[in-house]
Design a protein around this motif. Structure first.
Motif, PDB file in Angstrom:
ATOM      1  N   HIS A 249       0.814  -1.221   0.000  1.00 35.95           N
ATOM      2  CA  HIS A 249       0.000   0.000   0.000  1.00 35.95           C
ATOM      3  C   HIS A 249       0.848   1.272   0.000  1.00 35.95           C
ATOM      4  O   HIS A 249       2.067   1.242   0.189  1.00 35.95           O
ATOM      5  CB  HIS A 249      -0.982  -0.030   1.178  1.00 35.95           C
TER       6      HIS A 249
ATOM      7  N   GLY B 153      -1.854   5.921   4.063  1.00 38.80           N
ATOM      8  CA  GLY B 153      -1.861   4.673   3.316  1.00 38.80           C
ATOM      9  C   GLY B 153      -2.131   3.461   4.185  1.00 38.80           C
ATOM     10  O   GLY B 153      -1.536   3.311   5.255  1.00 38.80           O
ATOM     11  N   THR B 154      -3.039   2.604   3.729  1.00 39.56           N
ATOM     12  CA  THR B 154      -3.340   1.344   4.407  1.00 39.56           C
ATOM     13  C   THR B 154      -3.573   0.267   3.352  1.00 39.56           C
ATOM     14  O   THR B 154      -3.704   0.563   2.158  1.00 39.56           O
ATOM     15  CB  THR B 154      -4.611   1.435   5.285  1.00 39.56           C
ATOM     16  N   MET B 155      -3.688  -0.980   3.807  1.00 36.44           N
ATOM     17  CA  MET B 155      -3.932  -2.062   2.863  1.00 36.44           C
ATOM     18  C   MET B 155      -5.333  -2.000   2.271  1.00 36.44           C
ATOM     19  O   MET B 155      -5.637  -2.715   1.317  1.00 36.44           O
ATOM     20  CB  MET B 155      -3.701  -3.425   3.523  1.00 36.44           C
ATOM     21  N   ASP B 156      -6.203  -1.136   2.822  1.00 33.77           N
ATOM     22  CA  ASP B 156      -7.541  -0.962   2.278  1.00 33.77           C
ATOM     23  C   ASP B 156      -7.623   0.196   1.282  1.00 33.77           C
ATOM     24  O   ASP B 156      -8.713   0.549   0.823  1.00 33.77           O
ATOM     25  CB  ASP B 156      -8.543  -0.743   3.411  1.00 33.77           C
ATOM     26  N   ASN B 157      -6.499   0.801   0.940  1.00 30.34           N
ATOM     27  CA  ASN B 157      -6.451   1.825  -0.093  1.00 30.34           C
ATOM     28  C   ASN B 157      -7.104   1.290  -1.372  1.00 30.34           C
ATOM     29  O   ASN B 157      -6.962   0.124  -1.720  1.00 30.34           O
ATOM     30  CB  ASN B 157      -4.989   2.199  -0.344  1.00 30.34           C
TER      31      ASN B 157
ATOM     32  N   ALA C   2      -4.749  -0.301  -3.914  1.00 29.32           N
ATOM     33  CA  ALA C   2      -4.280  -1.599  -3.412  1.00 29.32           C
ATOM     34  C   ALA C   2      -5.375  -2.653  -3.542  1.00 29.32           C
ATOM     35  O   ALA C   2      -5.111  -3.796  -3.943  1.00 29.32           O
ATOM     36  CB  ALA C   2      -3.827  -1.463  -1.963  1.00 29.32           C
ATOM     37  N   GLN C   3      -6.604  -2.281  -3.225  1.00 28.28           N
ATOM     38  CA  GLN C   3      -7.710  -3.232  -3.369  1.00 28.28           C
ATOM     39  C   GLN C   3      -7.951  -3.577  -4.832  1.00 28.28           C
ATOM     40  O   GLN C   3      -8.260  -4.736  -5.160  1.00 28.28           O
ATOM     41  CB  GLN C   3      -8.978  -2.652  -2.750  1.00 28.28           C
TER      42      GLN C   3
ATOM     43  N   ARG D  83      -2.369  -8.911   1.296  1.00 25.40           N
ATOM     44  CA  ARG D  83      -1.991  -7.529   1.589  1.00 25.40           C
ATOM     45  C   ARG D  83      -1.553  -7.458   3.045  1.00 25.40           C
ATOM     46  O   ARG D  83      -1.882  -8.329   3.842  1.00 25.40           O
ATOM     47  CB  ARG D  83      -3.183  -6.589   1.374  1.00 25.40           C
TER      48      ARG D  83
ATOM     49  N   ASN E 208      -0.702  -4.447   6.376  1.00 23.68           N
ATOM     50  CA  ASN E 208      -0.545  -3.082   6.861  1.00 23.68           C
ATOM     51  C   ASN E 208       0.898  -2.909   7.301  1.00 23.68           C
ATOM     52  O   ASN E 208       1.425  -3.708   8.094  1.00 23.68           O
ATOM     53  CB  ASN E 208      -1.488  -2.795   8.025  1.00 23.68           C
TER      54      ASN E 208
END
Length: 211
Positions: free
Chosen positions: A40, A47-51, A54-55, A70, A72
């Protein structure tokens, strides 16, 4: 990402790393055809893995039949530690790759990232090449050229960038890619976060992957 996303954790050198796994449709892919890691954007700027980018990358790899993970980065969500300017994050991504290779043995591995995540994955690929076990292929969206000391990347890397990116200007990416003779796919009108342009990322990755 969806109801089928499986949260999990792995042990990092500074504590727990929060991760998520998305698996391909079992009806279409009785077993995964590969594994993919998604990195991410910069954790100090939200920024996070849920961006969303990234998704979108995760969705692309799931559509290709890849078990996709993914994470964090340090200090984000439930991941322990503090931001380490890419060094610790690359170490942690290597740990996630080792976990996925153990969980899904014998499968090819792909690396993908967005913005700061491209720096992490390019560094990891360089490390893997030195170890004689490189990833199958890279997908870098909004490559962090000019912001970070991006290493050289393989010739078949898929590079996607927004025409109107004002965080990482397109000319900086072209200057980095030019001496490597690597094409850059430019999305007209796209900003850094690909607002209203996310579908192009998934469509390009799935169309180009096996060429």
């Amino acid at each position: 990402m969806n109801a089928h996303t499986q949260p999990f954790t792995i042990a990092g050198s500074v504590g727990t790393i929060e991760c998520a796994l998305d698996l391909p449709d079992s009806a279409q892919f009785p077993s995964p055809r590969g594994i993919a890691l998604v990195a991410h954007p910069h954790p100090l700027y939200g920024g996070t893995m849920d961006n969303k980018v990234a998704q979108t990358l995760a969705r692309a790899f799931v559509a290709l039949g890849y078990a996709t993970a993914r994470m964090n980065f340090r200090g984000v969500g439930a991941s322990a530690g503090v931001h380490d300017a890419g060094a610790g994050e690359t170490d942690d991504m290597a740990l996630l790759l080792a976990h996925m290779r153990q969980r899904f043995p014998g499968l090819p591995a792909a690396l993908s990232g967005f913005s700061f995540g491209t720096f992490v994955q390019a560094q990891l690929q360089q490390r893997l090449q030195e170890q004689g076990e490189p990833a199958e292929r890279l997908v870098l969206v909004g490559a962090a050229a000019g912001k970070w000391a991006m290493p050289d990347i393989p010739a078949d890397t898929i590079l996607i960038h927004g025409e109107q990116d004002d965080t990482i200007p397109l000319p900086a990416v072209l200057d980095w890619a030019r001496p490597q003779d690597i094409p850059v796919i430019v999305i007209p009108g796209a900003d850094h976060f690909f607002h209203r342009k996310l579908q192009h990322i998934k469509n390009l990755v799935t169309a180009m992957w096996h060429r």
